[in-house]
Design a protein around this motif. Structure first.
Motif, PDB file in Angstrom:
ATOM      1  N   SER A  58      -6.322  -1.128   2.417  1.00  0.00           N
ATOM      2  CA  SER A  58      -7.617  -1.341   3.068  1.00  0.00           C
ATOM      3  C   SER A  58      -8.139  -2.747   2.789  1.00  0.00           C
ATOM      4  O   SER A  58      -9.256  -3.079   3.174  1.00  0.00           O
ATOM      5  CB  SER A  58      -8.604  -0.286   2.585  1.00  0.00           C
ATOM      6  OG  SER A  58      -8.520  -0.149   1.177  1.00  0.00           O
ATOM      7  N   GLY A  63       0.822  -1.211   0.000  1.00  0.00           N
ATOM      8  CA  GLY A  63       0.000   0.000   0.000  1.00  0.00           C
ATOM      9  C   GLY A  63       0.852   1.255   0.000  1.00  0.00           C
ATOM     10  O   GLY A  63       1.992   1.250   0.487  1.00  0.00           O
ATOM     11  N   ALA A  64       0.295   2.320  -0.562  1.00  0.00           N
ATOM     12  CA  ALA A  64       1.031   3.593  -0.646  1.00  0.00           C
ATOM     13  C   ALA A  64       0.082   4.761  -0.394  1.00  0.00           C
ATOM     14  O   ALA A  64       0.187   5.803  -1.041  1.00  0.00           O
ATOM     15  CB  ALA A  64       1.711   3.705  -2.007  1.00  0.00           C
ATOM     16  N   GLY A  65      -0.824   4.591   0.552  1.00  0.00           N
ATOM     17  CA  GLY A  65      -1.751   5.667   0.915  1.00  0.00           C
ATOM     18  C   GLY A  65      -1.210   6.460   2.090  1.00  0.00           C
ATOM     19  O   GLY A  65      -0.007   6.445   2.383  1.00  0.00           O
ATOM     20  N   GLY A  66      -2.103   7.151   2.787  1.00  0.00           N
ATOM     21  CA  GLY A  66      -1.701   8.000   3.905  1.00  0.00           C
ATOM     22  C   GLY A  66      -1.056   7.206   5.025  1.00  0.00           C
ATOM     23  O   GLY A  66      -0.023   7.619   5.579  1.00  0.00           O
ATOM     24  N   ALA A  67      -1.617   6.049   5.371  1.00  0.00           N
ATOM     25  CA  ALA A  67      -1.088   5.257   6.478  1.00  0.00           C
ATOM     26  C   ALA A  67       0.306   4.739   6.161  1.00  0.00           C
ATOM     27  O   ALA A  67       1.170   4.642   7.041  1.00  0.00           O
ATOM     28  CB  ALA A  67      -2.031   4.100   6.789  1.00  0.00           C
ATOM     29  N   ARG A 104       1.826   6.115  -7.196  1.00  0.00           N
ATOM     30  CA  ARG A 104       1.720   6.528  -5.784  1.00  0.00           C
ATOM     31  C   ARG A 104       2.910   5.994  -4.979  1.00  0.00           C
ATOM     32  O   ARG A 104       3.381   6.643  -4.060  1.00  0.00           O
ATOM     33  CB  ARG A 104       0.427   5.997  -5.160  1.00  0.00           C
ATOM     34  CG  ARG A 104      -0.801   6.753  -5.569  1.00  0.00           C
ATOM     35  CD  ARG A 104      -2.005   6.279  -4.789  1.00  0.00           C
ATOM     36  NE  ARG A 104      -2.282   7.094  -3.626  1.00  0.00           N
ATOM     37  CZ  ARG A 104      -3.201   6.797  -2.705  1.00  0.00           C
ATOM     38  NH1 ARG A 104      -3.900   5.684  -2.809  1.00  0.00           N
ATOM     39  NH2 ARG A 104      -3.413   7.596  -1.684  1.00  0.00           N
ATOM     40  N   ASN A 153       2.444  -1.345  -4.583  1.00  0.00           N
ATOM     41  CA  ASN A 153       1.122  -0.713  -4.727  1.00  0.00           C
ATOM     42  C   ASN A 153       0.516  -0.981  -6.086  1.00  0.00           C
ATOM     43  O   ASN A 153       1.216  -1.115  -7.085  1.00  0.00           O
ATOM     44  CB  ASN A 153       1.221   0.801  -4.498  1.00  0.00           C
ATOM     45  CG  ASN A 153      -0.113   1.375  -4.063  1.00  0.00           C
ATOM     46  OD1 ASN A 153      -0.792   0.790  -3.216  1.00  0.00           O
ATOM     47  ND2 ASN A 153      -0.504   2.491  -4.630  1.00  0.00           N
ATOM     48  N   ARG A 154      -0.820  -1.096  -6.074  1.00  0.00           N
ATOM     49  CA  ARG A 154      -1.570  -1.280  -7.324  1.00  0.00           C
ATOM     50  C   ARG A 154      -1.283  -0.119  -8.284  1.00  0.00           C
ATOM     51  O   ARG A 154      -0.982  -0.325  -9.442  1.00  0.00           O
ATOM     52  CB  ARG A 154      -3.064  -1.341  -6.970  1.00  0.00           C
ATOM     53  CG  ARG A 154      -3.982  -1.430  -8.148  1.00  0.00           C
ATOM     54  CD  ARG A 154      -5.402  -1.525  -7.673  1.00  0.00           C
ATOM     55  NE  ARG A 154      -5.828  -0.364  -6.885  1.00  0.00           N
ATOM     56  CZ  ARG A 154      -7.036  -0.195  -6.380  1.00  0.00           C
ATOM     57  NH1 ARG A 154      -7.955  -1.135  -6.557  1.00  0.00           N
ATOM     58  NH2 ARG A 154      -7.354   0.879  -5.682  1.00  0.00           N
ATOM     59  N   THR A 155      -1.348   1.101  -7.754  1.00  0.00           N
ATOM     60  CA  THR A 155      -1.052   2.280  -8.562  1.00  0.00           C
ATOM     61  C   THR A 155       0.406   2.646  -8.329  1.00  0.00           C
ATOM     62  O   THR A 155       0.751   3.256  -7.314  1.00  0.00           O
ATOM     63  CB  THR A 155      -1.961   3.461  -8.143  1.00  0.00           C
ATOM     64  OG1 THR A 155      -3.294   2.976  -8.024  1.00  0.00           O
ATOM     65  CG2 THR A 155      -1.901   4.597  -9.135  1.00  0.00           C
TER      66      THR A 155
HETATM   67  P1  ATR Z   1      -5.156   5.452   3.869  1.00  0.00           P
HETATM   68  O1  ATR Z   1      -4.955   6.927   3.855  1.00  0.00           O
HETATM   69  O2  ATR Z   1      -6.042   4.955   4.962  1.00  0.00           O
HETATM   70  O3  ATR Z   1      -3.875   4.688   3.805  1.00  0.00           O
HETATM   71  P2  ATR Z   1      -5.755   5.369   1.027  1.00  0.00           P
HETATM   72  O4  ATR Z   1      -4.919   6.571   0.805  1.00  0.00           O
HETATM   73  O5  ATR Z   1      -7.098   5.315   0.374  1.00  0.00           O
HETATM   74  O6  ATR Z   1      -6.025   5.128   2.560  1.00  0.00           O
HETATM   75  O7  ATR Z   1      -4.904   4.070   0.621  1.00  0.00           O
HETATM   76  C1  ATR Z   1      -5.450   2.815   0.521  1.00  0.00           C
HETATM   77  C2  ATR Z   1      -4.384   1.828   0.002  1.00  0.00           C
HETATM   78  O8  ATR Z   1      -5.042   0.579  -0.241  1.00  0.00           O
HETATM   79  C3  ATR Z   1      -3.751   2.254  -1.317  1.00  0.00           C
HETATM   80  O9  ATR Z   1      -2.431   1.788  -1.358  1.00  0.00           O
HETATM   81  C4  ATR Z   1      -4.620   1.516  -2.340  1.00  0.00           C
HETATM   82  O10 ATR Z   1      -4.000   1.256  -3.570  1.00  0.00           O
HETATM   83  P3  ATR Z   1      -4.079   2.365  -4.769  1.00  0.00           P
HETATM   84  O11 ATR Z   1      -3.110   3.440  -4.396  1.00  0.00           O
HETATM   85  O12 ATR Z   1      -3.687   1.629  -5.971  1.00  0.00           O
HETATM   86  O13 ATR Z   1      -5.512   2.834  -4.782  1.00  0.00           O
HETATM   87  C5  ATR Z   1      -4.829   0.204  -1.600  1.00  0.00           C
HETATM   88  N1  ATR Z   1      -6.006  -0.514  -2.123  1.00  0.00           N
HETATM   89  C6  ATR Z   1      -7.296  -0.259  -1.882  1.00  0.00           C
HETATM   90  N2  ATR Z   1      -8.101  -1.125  -2.524  1.00  0.00           N
HETATM   91  C7  ATR Z   1      -7.279  -1.956  -3.227  1.00  0.00           C
HETATM   92  C8  ATR Z   1      -7.478  -3.072  -4.095  1.00  0.00           C
HETATM   93  N3  ATR Z   1      -8.706  -3.531  -4.393  1.00  0.00           N
HETATM   94  N4  ATR Z   1      -6.380  -3.696  -4.611  1.00  0.00           N
HETATM   95  C9  ATR Z   1      -5.125  -3.261  -4.309  1.00  0.00           C
HETATM   96  N5  ATR Z   1      -4.871  -2.206  -3.496  1.00  0.00           N
HETATM   97  C10 ATR Z   1      -5.927  -1.562  -2.967  1.00  0.00           C
END
Ligand code: ATR
Length: 281
Positions: free
Chosen positions: A195, A131-135, A160, A155-157
């Motif tokens: 998530s 994952g590469a979101g806020g957390a 990011r 990360n999927r994207t």
């Molecule tokens: P937070 O701030 O709580 O970390 P967020 O910024 O929405 O939340 O980040 C959610 C993470 O879960 C992201 O890394 C997201 O991947 P993307 O950046 O590609 O969106 C990842 N995530 C959520 N749903 C996903 C899925 N179905 N498959 C793969 N990664 C997923």
């Protein structure tokens, strides 16, 4: 209630009803015999700057910041190095009339691993962060701070994840999801910050059967408390930490800043939050 003689803090957010912070700080106020108060303050984005400016007049010595104000809080306060690097503040306090801020998710995450997998950071060559979101920002910042040699951000994207190497330096290696099965085999630490696995979301597609016996697994989700990832870790006999420990340990620093006492994360406190999380609505 009169606020004249007591120190008070609050959690500011919109919405704010879901916040567990009042339960945590309320428990510590009682347990440590501190004459203080901790409240919820529902503050809209439009009202937030003025609210923050008048925090002291409202009788507060500081507070927690939850969504959607964490980025705005950073701009309106004097952030420390951690909050600045992460780009979000979750804890603020008034210091000699000045509003200061930090981000306690880093300590929360690191402490949860110290408890769940002591020594996890010793000679840590490869850490995998999903994952590469806020957390993930707090997690990656913490891992670099503790000296991880390589932090693979999956990360999927991919774009990011690439931002992470710009932000946190050359130890961070951004990769796409397809690299994950290979990378986790050599990793000393694997952390889920996506998530995926949270109640209502799809499961995290991961197979722990090939990972090292001494690998430590970190999870930041706490609903459910025991995600499929943690169940798999337990089944493999791997040491692990959960999202609830991260939540509890991130709260320690705020309490200490506002009330001058370093509080203890006890099994009793953990149980209070578990009961709240599993309560029938
Ligand atoms: P937070 O701030 O709580 O970390 P967020 O910024 O929405 O939340 O980040 C959610 C993470 O879960 C992201 O890394 C997201 O991947 P993307 O950046 O590609 O969106 C990842 N995530 C959520 N749903 C996903 C899925 N179905 N498959 C793969 N990664 C997923």
């Amino acid at each position: 209630m009169s606020t004249d003689n007591i120190r008070a803090a609050c959690v500011m957010g919109w919405p704010v009803a879901h916040s567990r912070s009042p339960l945590i700080h309320g428990y510590w106020l009682k347990r440590h015999g501190v004459k203080g108060d901790y409240r919820r303050e529902a503050v809209t984005a439009g009202d937030f700057p003025a609210f923050l400016k008048s925090l002291g007049e409202r009788g507060y010595v500081g507070g927690n910041i939850t969504q959607p104000h964490k980025e705005m809080a950073l701009k309106l306060t004097e952030p420390d190095e951690r909050a600045r690097a992460i780009g979000a503040a979750n804890t603020i306090w008034i210091d000699n009339g000045k509003l200061r801020s930090t981000n306690t998710d880093v300590i929360g995450f690191l402490s949860s691993l110290d408890v769940g997998g002591p020594g996890w950071d010793k000679n840590l060559m490869d850490a995998v962060v999903l994952g590469a979101g806020g957390a993930a920002r707090a997690v990656v910042y913490g891992l670099v701070e503790r000296g991880a040699e390589r932090v693979h951000v999956v990360n999927r994207t991919i774009a990011r994840a690439e931002v992470f190497s710009e932000r946190f330096g050359p130890r961070v290696h951004p990769v796409g999801w397809d690299a994950m099965p290979r990378l986790i085999k050599d990793a000393g630490l694997i952390v889920n910050t996506t998530s995926l696995g949270m109640t209502g979301n799809p499961e995290l597609p991961i197979d722990l059967s090939g990972v090292r016996d001494d690998a430590v697994i970190g999870e930041i989700i706490y609903v459910p408390l025991k995600t499929k990832l943690l169940q798999a870790a337990e089944k493999r006999g791997l040491r692990h930490s959960d999202g609830l420990d991260m939540l509890l340990y991130q709260a320690v620093r705020g309490f200490e800043l506002w009330f001058g006492v370093k509080p203890t994360v006890t099994p009793e406190l953990r149980q209070i939050i578990v009961d709240e999380l599993t309560k029938k609505k």
